[in-house]
Design an enzyme around this catalytic site. Structure first.
Site, PDB file in Angstrom:
ATOM      1  N   LYS B  96       0.718  -1.192   0.207  1.00 39.30           N
ATOM      2  CA  LYS B  96       0.153  -0.058  -0.191  1.00 39.30           C
ATOM      3  C   LYS B  96       0.734   0.820  -0.070  1.00 39.30           C
ATOM      4  CE  LYS B  96      -3.066   2.929   2.904  1.00 39.30           C
ATOM      5  NZ  LYS B  96      -4.310   2.327   3.980  1.00 39.30           N
ATOM      6  N   GLY B 157      -8.486   8.166  10.035  1.00 39.88           N
ATOM      7  CA  GLY B 157      -8.593   8.532  11.239  1.00 39.88           C
ATOM      8  C   GLY B 157      -9.690   9.355  11.754  1.00 39.88           C
ATOM      9  N   ASN B 205      -9.289   0.672   9.638  1.00 41.12           N
ATOM     10  CA  ASN B 205      -9.089   0.353  10.541  1.00 41.12           C
ATOM     11  C   ASN B 205      -8.923   0.814  12.014  1.00 41.12           C
ATOM     12  OD1 ASN B 205      -6.800  -0.317  12.751  1.00 41.12           O
ATOM     13  ND2 ASN B 205      -5.016   0.118  11.206  1.00 41.12           N
ATOM     14  N   SER B 206      -9.159   2.440  11.962  1.00 41.67           N
ATOM     15  CA  SER B 206      -9.949   2.843  13.469  1.00 41.67           C
ATOM     16  C   SER B 206     -11.206   2.742  13.342  1.00 41.67           C
ATOM     17  CB  SER B 206      -9.547   4.073  13.262  1.00 41.67           C
ATOM     18  OG  SER B 206      -7.984   4.484  13.196  1.00 41.67           O
TER      19      SER B 206
END
Lengths: 67, 255
Positions: B96, B157, B205-206
């Site tokens: 990535k 995020g 993710n977060s």
């Protein structure tokens, strides 16, 4: 001999004179780590064959959590 | 099936491994998400804490493909170095590409991203660039030969969800490689919406690691992605300006 590992000076007994031996001495023999030696990225198979000398610069990195 | 380079996946949810506070919960969340692709960052090892448990060591690597990121890189050169380090682990061939150009918004630098992708493609990596939701950039990267495009829904995020659905839609409509909506996802509806727009997958993710109950949120995200995909494939009704009755107009009971 003195090595620069991850930006820090570290004194290492001269007997640990290959990347493999160094990793063993740091208890990293079984860990998934990647080593860069004097700006040369090493494949795992190369570790036993790369000789270390005084003032060599090493980066020892690993995978951590990230997104 | 989702195909990225030479890899094929059934799950369309890619999960980041950052900021989990408990390895057991992380393990359960990964399991619950049904993901087959996990992202990781590459960092210096702390030589004073070599025995600290590492999530990677808990994983059955036959079940998951690793997608290391180049997070921390601010230039193409730094990203290329991190990518090469990651590949030298012998554990992965995907990368990535994440070259951050701004510390406040953590938005990717398009020029450095293109440069890094060019070099890494030539070196045989399977390249997945993280980009802003920029239509032209997506097109140019595709022409370079990247294996997937990963436009952000909103800043990393931030939990702002999909800020500009039209921009994502345009990228998706022209895409010849998988589009993975990455970053900014907060809730299952965001994941579902990305898939309804036609995204091939979602990376988050977060949203999971920062949830009060990460395992339950992982399940919710899995279902969100599946619901969005199913809905898209089922064919949605057109949007109309005015009402269209769903009950028959005939046979009304009159006085």
């Amino acid at each position: 001999m003195e090595l620069i590992i991850n930006g820090n000076r570290k004194y290492v007994e001269p007997e640990y004179n290959t990347v493999s031996k160094l990793l063993e001495s740091l208890s990293l023999g079984q860990k998934t780590v990647i080593v860069e030696h004097n700006q040369q990225i090493l494949q795992k198979e190369e570790h036993p064959h790369i000789a270390l000398a005084d003032k060599d610069i090493l980066e020892i990195v690993h995978f951590v959590g990230g997104g | 099936m989702l195909t990225i380079g030479t890899h094929t996946f059934t799950s369309r949810l890619l999960l980041g491994t950052g900021k989990f506070t408990d390895l057991q919960i992380q393990n359960q969340a990964v399991e619950a998400s049904g993901t087959e692709v996990l992202t990781f960052a590459v960092r210096r090892l702390n030589l004073d804490q070599v025995n600290e448990p590492n999530f990677l060591e808990m994983l059955d690597l036959k079940k998951y493909k690793l997608l290391p990121n180049t997070a921390g890189a601010k230039t193409a050169e730094e990203a290329i170095r991190i990518a090469r380090l990651a590949k030298a682990s012998g554990l992965c061939d995907m990368i990535k590409v994440e070259v951050i150009g701004d510390d406040t918004l953590l938005l990717p630098d398009p020029l450095e991203t293109v440069k890094a992708c060019e070099v890494l493609l030539a070196e045989g990596f399977i390249v997945l660039p993280y980009i802003s939701d920029d239509y032209m950039l997506a097109k140019r990267l595709q022409q370079l030969g990247v294996h997937a495009i990963m436009p952000g829904a909103s800043p990393i995020g931030s939990g702002k969800g999909i800020l500009n659905p039209s921009a994502l839609q345009w990228i998706i409509d022209q895409a010849t490689v998988p589009v993975i909506v990455d970053a900014g996802i907060r809730s299952p509806k965001d994941a579902a919406y990305a898939m309804e727009l036609g995204a091939d997958a979602v990376l988050l993710n977060s949203a999971v690691s920062g949830a009060t109950n990460p395992v339950q949120m992982a399940t919710a995200m899995k279902l969100g992605v599946e619901a969005g995909r199913l809905g898209r494939e089922a064919g949605m009704i057109p949007v109309r300006e005015y009402a269209v009755a769903s009950s028959p107009a005939e046979g009304m009971i009159t006085t």
